[in-house]
Scaffold this motif. Structure first.
Motif: not given
Length: 416
Positions: A397-401
């Protein structure tokens, strides 16, 4: 990759325990070897002959430390349908027979090729090694198939050709195999980043006038090894007038009041690496320093907002400024300043994101990729600069930092 889309990315303690599910190293070894085998099966090669330390670890699950990492004397052979075979430095091979039960003891050999030419090729070690490998390929029915090689010394390559082996590139295939990370790899990358989170707290507390760049480097090395790092590859420490242009190293410069200073901490935990910049001002910050930081953060946030499966790397690179807009003559001269690079067992894996290469040959982002994004903005005072880096994992769904030390705003260390 369960858990990538909700809740914090897990960064558990480093010990093995019975009351939590942590890294499953047997599963990690199986994942890596299966991806390497799939890469081999998809190629024209009958075998991969690997000299790259990170590829050797990926295929054989062995490591003997950094001192021999650039000596080109360890190598591994992976054949179609056959076991992973390893040639290692002297007694390390015997150690693997005792403590690496996933390898057949008969496949752990002592090996020596020449230590980057210190033993001349005329001694015959390379010729003997190629002869042995050629015999193994013949025994496996692969005598006529190409051999994929990742990196190699010219005399060894010449000897392979002299003995009739056809050599092709395996590095591209291995990098493709390594670019999608398993849940265990992501956990190790997160644990490595968590260690650097803590080191930055120590740096902020120590960052006062009179301390030298090399003392910060010493502090970071000490803390990382105390926390369990297996290799501190490099620490960049850059301050004051050294910030612009970026020298990519450290010195013995004394840090002064009002300096801008940035650091990059590159280390590995169980082989999995960080590349993690943070910028600080010391005691106070000028308007020029704050403006540069705001721009670097804007470029960072713009690139993070692009990260999701299906986006191409040229689309990510396009949100960063062109080299000529921040003082460089072309993209080659500015390479590595507005930049993204894969992280894993190696520091620079796929994808590599920059205006230099991504506009010509973009690749599509996929869930499970882990990479660092870096931005750099020189300040209008002519010598200060801001440098920010965030490590991210691509999720469905996107990105995680992964990198959590505060960086949304410029941190002033030990403010007056």
């Amino acid at each position: 990759m369960n858990g990538l889309n909700s809740g914090p990315l897990p960064a558990p303690g480093h010990m093995g325990v019975d009351y939590e599910q942590r890294v499953d190293f047997a599963r990690l070894r199986d994942h890596r070897l299966s991806r390497a085998r799939a890469a081999l099966e998809s190629s024209e090669c009958g075998a991969f002959l690997l000299f790259d330390f990170y590829n050797i670890r990926y295929v054989t699950q062995t490591w003997i430390g950094g001192a021999l990492g650039d000596k080109m004397t360890r190598y591994a052979l992976l054949t179609r349908g056959g076991p992973a075979r390893l040639w290692d430095f002297g007694s390390a091979a015997r150690h693997h027979r005792l403590y690496s039960p996933w390898l057949d003891p008969a496949d752990c050999h002592a090996g020596m090729l020449g230590l980057r030419g210190a033993i001349a090729p005329t001694a015959g070690l390379m010729a003997d090694a190629v002869r042995q490998i050629k015999g193994m390929l013949a025994d496996a029915g692969l005598a006529d198939a190409p051999v994929g090689v990742d990196i190699v010394e010219p005399p060894f390559l010449f000897e392979m050709r002299r003995q009739g082996l056809r050599v092709v590139d395996a590095q591209q295939l291995m990098l493709d195999a390594r670019q999608i990370k398993s849940s265990d790899e992501i956990m190790l990358l997160t644990q490595a980043a968590a260690m650097v989170d803590g080191v930055y707290q120590d740096i902020v507390e120590a960052l006062k006038p009179g301390i030298r760049e090399n003392e910060i480097v010493a502090l970071a090395n000490k803390r990382l090894y105390e926390m369990g790092s297996d290799q501190v590859e490099a620490i960049n420490a850059v301050s004051g007038e050294r910030c612009n242009p970026h020298p990519h190293n450290f010195s013995d410069r004394l840090i002064r009041p009002g300096d801008q200073a940035f650091f990059d901490i590159i280390h590995s935990f169980n082989g999995y690496r960080t590349c993690y910049y943070r910028t600080f001002s010391v005691g106070s910050a000028t308007a020029a320093q704050r403006e540069a930081y705001v721009k670097a953060r804007e470029w960072m946030d713009a690139s993070i907002s692009m990260i999701k499966p299906g986006v191409r790397t040229d689309q990510v690179a396009a949100v960063w400024p062109e080299a000529t807009s921040f003082g460089f003559e072309n993209e080659m001269a500015a390479f590595g300043l507005q930049f993204g690079h894969g992280l894993g067992l190696g520091l620079h894996e796929r994808p590599i994101i920059s205006r230099l290469n991504s506009m010509r040959e973009p690749i599509e982002l996929q869930a499970g990729m882990v990479f660092a994004l870096e931005t750099y903005c020189p300040a209008s005072d002519g010598f200060s600069a801001a440098r920010i880096e965030e490590e991210v994992v691509v999720t469905p769904d996107g990105c995680r930092v992964l990198t959590l030390f505060p960086a949304q705003d410029l941190v002033v260390a030990n403010a007056y």
